[in-house]
Design a protein around this motif. Structure first.
Motif, short mmCIF file in Angstrom:
data_model
loop_
_atom_site.label_atom_id
_atom_site.label_comp_id
_atom_site.label_asym_id
_atom_site.label_seq_id
_atom_site.Cartn_x
_atom_site.Cartn_y
_atom_site.Cartn_z
N TYR A 441 -15.31 -6.58 -21.95
CA TYR A 441 -15.04 -7.16 -20.64
C TYR A 441 -15.66 -6.27 -19.55
CZ TYR A 441 -11.56 -9.66 -23.44
OH TYR A 441 -10.94 -10.40 -24.40
N SER A 483 -6.27 -11.37 -15.66
CA SER A 483 -6.18 -12.64 -16.40
C SER A 483 -7.30 -13.59 -16.01
CB SER A 483 -4.82 -13.30 -16.15
OG SER A 483 -3.77 -12.51 -16.65
N LYS A 484 -7.71 -13.54 -14.73
CA LYS A 484 -8.82 -14.39 -14.27
C LYS A 484 -10.14 -13.96 -14.90
CE LYS A 484 -6.94 -17.29 -11.26
NZ LYS A 484 -7.08 -18.76 -11.38
N LYS A 485 -10.29 -12.63 -15.09
CA LYS A 485 -11.56 -12.10 -15.59
C LYS A 485 -11.67 -12.19 -17.12
CE LYS A 485 -12.41 -8.79 -11.83
NZ LYS A 485 -12.65 -7.36 -11.49
N ASP A 487 -11.29 -13.93 -20.64
CA ASP A 487 -11.29 -15.30 -21.15
C ASP A 487 -10.39 -15.40 -22.38
OD1 ASP A 487 -11.86 -17.94 -21.61
OD2 ASP A 487 -13.74 -17.54 -22.66
N ASN A 489 -6.93 -18.10 -24.08
CA ASN A 489 -6.16 -19.34 -23.92
C ASN A 489 -4.79 -19.01 -23.31
OD1 ASN A 489 -4.69 -21.74 -24.17
ND2 ASN A 489 -5.85 -22.34 -25.99
N LYS A 490 -4.67 -19.20 -22.02
CA LYS A 490 -3.47 -18.82 -21.30
C LYS A 490 -2.29 -19.74 -21.58
CE LYS A 490 -6.30 -16.79 -17.65
NZ LYS A 490 -7.54 -17.01 -18.42
#
Length: 506
Positions: A441, A483-485, A487, A489-490
Motif C-alpha cells: 500500500y 480504509s479509503k486507501k 482496497d 471488502n468492507k
C-alpha cells in the motif's frame, strides 16, 4: 567601559545580518557566526534579535528542527528583554509550528498571547498579521470560504499598510489560491493579477513574491493535469521554471512530480524516470538535513527546557513552551523512525540479511550514545526485547510486546523529557511488517503505516491515542482515511481483520 564597547561592536553584526537577511541569507549568517560565545555576555539585551534572524535563516534552508529551537529562544529572550514586537512574532511562529504540524487547537493560545504583546507595544501591523494567521489556518484546514471571509473583511486594512505591502501580497495569494480550489477561476485571476502588480512594492521581497507566484502557477498546472489538459499543464510548468530557485520545497517536489507524470502519460518513460530520480535526490537531501539537525540540537533543546522550567516555574507561557518542546521531541522521534527504515532498505539492497533483533540492538546502541543518562534504562530494555524476540509463539510474543508498550508509556514522563520517544524501538521488532505494508500500500503515509501496525498488533483506538500522544478522534479520522486507501471488502471484514489476515504470517 571596554565591555560596553565590545558589545557595541558585536551589536553591529546583528544590524548587518538584519540588513542582509532578505537578500543574502549566507551573508547574514556569516555576520551572526562572527559573534563570539558566550552570546549572553557579548550581545546582552539583543539576544531576541539574534535568534529571530536565526529563525529566518533556518526557515530558508528548510532546517525545521533548528528553526523550532531558535523560535523558542527568541520568545524566551524577547520576553526577558521586553521586546514585545519580537515576542509577538515568536508567538505567531509557535502557533504556526504547533497548529499546522499537529493540528493542536491549544495553539490558538499563542495567537492570543501575540495580541497581548502587540498591544503592549502598539504594533498595529502585528495585530493584522494575527488576523492573517487565522485566515491561513482556515485555508490549510480547507475551509476556503471562511478564509475568504476573514480576508475580505480586512483587505482594505492590508492594502493601507503602505510601507509593508507584504500583508497585501499574502492576502491576495490566499484569496486567489482559495478561489482556485473552489473552482471560481475568474475571481481567482482577479486577485492573482493584484498579487503580480505588487512585485516591486515596499516590504515585498523577491523570495516572497516569486514563491507565491510559483505556487499559484503550479496550482494551475495541477488543476489542468487533473482535467487531462496536458498542453495547458506544460504551459504553466514552463512558466514556473524560472521561479524554481524560489519554490518552497513542497512546491518544487510537485514541479518534478508533475513533469514525471506528464512524461509517463505520454509514454516517455526515460524522461519520467529522470524527473523521479531528481525528486528522490531532493527527498534524500531534505531527509539528511533534518536528521542531522535533530541530532545536533537534542542537547540544546534539553538545556533550554531546563532553563525555562527553572526561571519561569509560575509563568503559564513557560508551561506552554515546555509543551512545545515535547512536541518537538515527538517530531524528532519520527525523524529517527524514518532513519531506521532507510537503513532497513539499504540492508536489503546490499543483501545483508540479519535478524530483527540484531538490527534493533544496533540502533539502540547508537541511541544510547546520543542520549545521556539512559544507559541503564536502555540496557534493561534491550534485555527484555531480547527475551521477547526469542519467543517462538507468535501470540505470546504479541502480548508481551503490547505489555512492553504499556510499560514504556508509564515511563514516558521521564523518557519524553530527557530523550526521544522510544516507541520506535519496539516498532523495529517487526521490521518485516513495515517493509511489506509499504510495498503493498504505497499510498499510505508514515503516520498511517504506524496506525496500521498498532491495529495489527491488536491495540484499541484509545491505546493508540495514548501511545502517539494524539486525540482518539485523530486516530479514528486516520483509520477512516486508511480504509479509503486500502482496497478490501468492507462489507465482509474490518480493517483490523484485513490487516491481521494479510500480514498474519509475519
Amino acid at each position: 567601559m571596554a565591555l560596553g564597547q565590545a558589545n557595541e561592536n558585536y551589536y553591529r553584526f546583528i544590524d548587518s545580518a538584519d540588513i542582509h537577511i532578505d537578500h543574502n541569507t549566507q551573508k547574514a549568517l556569516s555576520f551572526l557566526d562572527s559573534i563570539p560565545k558566550p552570546l549572553e555576555k557579548n550581545i546582552e539585551g539583543r539576544l531576541s534579535e539574534y535568534y529571530s534572524i536565526k529563525t529566518l535563516i533556518h526557515d530558508e534552508y528548510s532546517e525545521y528542527s533548528k528553526m523550532q529551537q531558535s523560535i523558542i529562544f527568541t520568545l524566551k529572550y524577547a520576553d526577558k528583554e521586553e521586546n514585545y514586537q519580537i515576542a509577538g512574532n515568536a508567538c505567531l511562529n509557535l502557533f504556526s509550528n504547533l497548529y499546522f504540524v499537529s493540528k493542536d487547537t491549544t495553539a490558538y493560545n499563542y495567537l492570543d498571547k501575540a495580541i497581548e504583546y502587540y498591544e503592549k507595544c502598539n504594533y498595529a501591523n502585528g495585530l493584522l498579521e494575527v488576523q492573517q494567521m487565522r485566515a491561513y489556518a482556515e485555508f490549510l484546514d480547507h475551509d476556503y470560504l471562511s478564509c475568504i471571509n476573514l480576508l475580505l473583511g480586512n483587505l482594505d486594512k492590508f492594502a493601507k499598510v503602505e510601507d509593508n505591502q507584504y500583508f497585501n501580497l499574502f492576502a491576495n495569494y490566499l484569496l486567489s489560491s482559495s478561489y482556485f480550489r473552489l473552482g471560481k477561476y475568474e475571481k481567482a485571476h482577479i486577485y492573482f493579477n493584484k498579487l503580480e502588480a505588487l512585485q516591486n512594492a515596499p516590504g515585498v521581497t523577491d523570495y516572497n513574491y516569486y514563491s507565491f507566484v510559483s505556487t499559484l502557477k503550479m496550482q494551475l498546472a495541477k488543476l489542468h493535469f487533473k482535467s487531462n489538459a496536458l498542453d495547458s499543464t506544460l504551459y504553466y510548468l514552463k512558466a514556473s521554471k524560472k521561479f524554481a530557485s524560489y519554490m518552497p520545497e513542497n512546491i518544487l517536489k510537485d514541479y518534478y512530480r508533475l513533469y514525471a507524470d506528464i512524461y509517463k502519460a505520454s509514454g516517455d518513460i526515460k524522461n519520467s524516470k529522470a524527473y523521479i530520480d531528481t525528486l528522490m535526490e531532493i527527498d534524500k537531501k531534505s531527509y539528511k538535513s533534518n536528521v542531522e539537525a535533530s541530532i545536533l540540537i537534542n542537547d540544546s533543546l534539553l538545556k533550554a527546557e531546563t532553563e525555562l522550567a527553572e526561571t519561569k516555574q509560575n509563568n503559564m507561557l513557560s508551561i506552554g513552551l515546555i509543551i512545545i518542546f515535547s512536541g518537538v521531541l515527538v517530531v524528532l522521534s519520527l525523524l529517527y523512525f524514518s532513519f531506521y527504515k532507510n537503513q532497513i532498505v539499504k540492508i536489503v539492497e546490499q543483501g545483508k540479511e540479519s535478524s530483527n533483533f540484531s538490527y534493533l540492538k544496533t540502533n539502540n546502541e547508537k541511541l544510547a550514545v546520543k542520549v545521556h543518562g539512559l544507559e541503564e534504562y536502555i540496557k534493561n530494555l534491550k534485555s527484555e526485547i531480547r527475551e521477547i524476540s526469542s519467543t517462538k509463539n507468535t501470540e505470546t510474543q504479541k502480548e508481551r510486546i503490547k505489555s512492553l508498550y504499556k510499560n514504556l508509556h508509564i515511563d514516558s514522563s521521564t523518557l519524553l523529557n530527557k530523550s526521544e520517544n522510544h516507541l520506535e524501538l519496539v516498532n523495529d521488532l517487526n521490521i518485516e511488517f513495515f517493509k511489506q505494508i509499504e510495498e503493498r500500500y504505497p499510498s499510505l503515509n508514515k503516520s498511517e503505516v504506524i496506525i496500521c501496525y498498532y491495529l495489527f498488533m491488536g491495540f484499541s483506538n484509545k491505546e493508540i491515542a495514548v501511545f502517539l500522544n494524539v486525540s482518539v478522534r485523530s486516530v479514528e479520522s486516520k483509520r477512516y482515511r486508511i480504509s479509503k486507501k486500502i482496497d478490501f471488502n468492507k462489507d465482509e471484514t474490518t480493517l483490523v481483520n484485513h490487516l491481521q489476515e494479510t500480514f498474519g504470517n509475519i
